[in-house]
Scaffold this active site. Sequence first.
Site, PDB file in Angstrom:
ATOM      1  N   LYS A 284      64.254  71.599   1.453  1.00 43.88           N
ATOM      2  CA  LYS A 284      65.298  72.602   1.262  1.00 43.88           C
ATOM      3  C   LYS A 284      66.536  71.934   0.670  1.00 43.88           C
ATOM      4  O   LYS A 284      66.756  70.749   0.913  1.00 43.88           O
ATOM      5  CB  LYS A 284      65.651  73.266   2.600  1.00 43.88           C
TER       6      LYS A 284
ATOM      7  N   HIS B   5      49.656  78.307  -0.137  1.00 46.17           N
ATOM      8  CA  HIS B   5      50.736  79.161   0.355  1.00 46.17           C
ATOM      9  C   HIS B   5      50.366  80.616   0.107  1.00 46.17           C
ATOM     10  O   HIS B   5      49.695  80.933  -0.871  1.00 46.17           O
ATOM     11  CB  HIS B   5      52.063  78.827  -0.328  1.00 46.17           C
TER      12      HIS B   5
ATOM     13  N   LYS C 242      56.605  69.157   1.481  1.00 53.10           N
ATOM     14  CA  LYS C 242      56.035  70.280   0.734  1.00 53.10           C
ATOM     15  C   LYS C 242      57.010  70.828  -0.293  1.00 53.10           C
ATOM     16  O   LYS C 242      58.197  70.996  -0.007  1.00 53.10           O
ATOM     17  CB  LYS C 242      55.652  71.392   1.721  1.00 53.10           C
TER      18      LYS C 242
ATOM     19  N   ASN D  68      40.572 100.984  -6.787  1.00 51.04           N
ATOM     20  CA  ASN D  68      41.199 102.290  -6.994  1.00 51.04           C
ATOM     21  C   ASN D  68      41.182 103.183  -5.770  1.00 51.04           C
ATOM     22  O   ASN D  68      42.002 104.105  -5.652  1.00 51.04           O
ATOM     23  CB  ASN D  68      40.499 103.024  -8.149  1.00 51.04           C
TER      24      ASN D  68
ATOM     25  N   LYS E 205      65.385  75.303  -1.292  1.00 48.23           N
ATOM     26  CA  LYS E 205      64.128  75.473  -2.007  1.00 48.23           C
ATOM     27  C   LYS E 205      64.306  75.426  -3.520  1.00 48.23           C
ATOM     28  O   LYS E 205      63.382  75.072  -4.246  1.00 48.23           O
ATOM     29  CB  LYS E 205      63.452  76.766  -1.588  1.00 48.23           C
TER      30      LYS E 205
END
Length: 478
Positions: free
Chosen positions: A175, A294, A201, A123, A177
């Site tokens: 890709k 990641h 990956k 906080n 992705k």
Amino acid sequence: MSPQTETKASVGFKAGVKDYKLTYYTPDYDPKDTDILAAFRVTPQPGVPAEEAGAAVAAESSTGTWTTVWTDGLTSLDRYKGRCYKIEPVAGEETQFIAYVAYPLDLFEEGSVTNMFTSIVGNVFGFKALRALRLEDLRIPVAYVKTFQGPPHGIQVERDKLNKYGRPLLGCTIKPKLGLSAKNYGRAVYECLRGGLDFTKDDENVNSQPFMRWRDRFLFCAEALYKAQAETGEIKGHYLNATAGTCEDMMKRAVFARELGVPIVMHDYITGGFTANTTLAHYCRDNGLLLHIHRAMHAVIDRQKNHGMHFRVLAKALRMSGGDHIHSGTVVGKLEGERDITLGFVDLLRDDFIEKDRSRGIYFTQDWVSLPGVLPVASGGIHVWHMPALTEIFGDDSVLQFGGGTLGHPWGNAPGAVANRVALEACVQARNEGRDLAREGNEIIREAAKWSPELAAACEVWKEIKFEFEAVDILDVV
């Protein structure tokens, strides 16, 4: 801040509001070896003195609240309170300063990054008396480090598992992705691994969407890596993203990956959460799985210089929570990362003992007491022309990950992988021969391209691609 408005109370204590600095600013305090130390960049509201603002940070992130409470008398405040023990000006910034805060170790649950962050970056970051607040660094004491398991395996064990030494590891993010079917996804994995990469990956966005459910992806990727292993004679891996909406689903995916016999799984540790990450890391150690991490969402927290939390803190937290790889920026690619700052937290990830070095943004000496190291992963907008710089910057204990820089090759995925492997081997050989990669890098790549048509084609495609923007988060001018 608020003026002192104490009044007598019938229960025998003075109720009211008093300045934080009366209790929490202690410039004579000598931090203990067991204290967690924090360096905060504080930007107070106009009119708030530095000592009061620093004390407020210490109070609101430990035992303090906005008013005196009678239950203060039921505990030992001196034993448990955080202390602002030093105020340091920031060069070139009249409205900012660094507040150093010491926290007693008893404030934190053993082995819990979640609990540590709930206090230190809780906080207090919304406190109205502060215009902005940033956690720049933490010193984790040896006594607290020893309550964490850390990375499931660490750098040396990973190299032994893969039987790969003396060079950075090569990876590729598949890709596009999102949108590929599981079968086409597996095909891309196979082509990249066959071409010479060590890893492929899952993108961090890939979990279990309608176009590709997780179980189908796991099966096709496992088939791809076993086929590539058989053809190349090298151990291969694919980071199977186990991140899910619940911890139960995450663990179900990790268990299935283990049953398939694959070497590595993946987790998005910030969006997934530290509790989930530590749970997965413990499972990976017990079951022989490497864990790739990641850092999706990190830039929301760490990119602005005056508010949030520096990535070096997130990197330390990850080493404690557990992960064998973590994305660390590239210095030369498309993502944020100033060189000296990046090298600073790369040291914090890999080394066992790191000296205080403000030229690299390291505020405290850190002793990891043999906690396993983490491989930094350079990924994002990199291609073959970057290989000499990446090899020179990150050294052997790293993963260099080329997504578009592999799959964007004009001849296809496998030739893209070949180009990257040839470029890497050329740079490692040149370095081992004593050549200067920083000065001779382009010439080294050109020489290698004479013997590799795949590399020559890649060099031609990406010869004009650069990402030359100044980093937002830079070191303070001294």
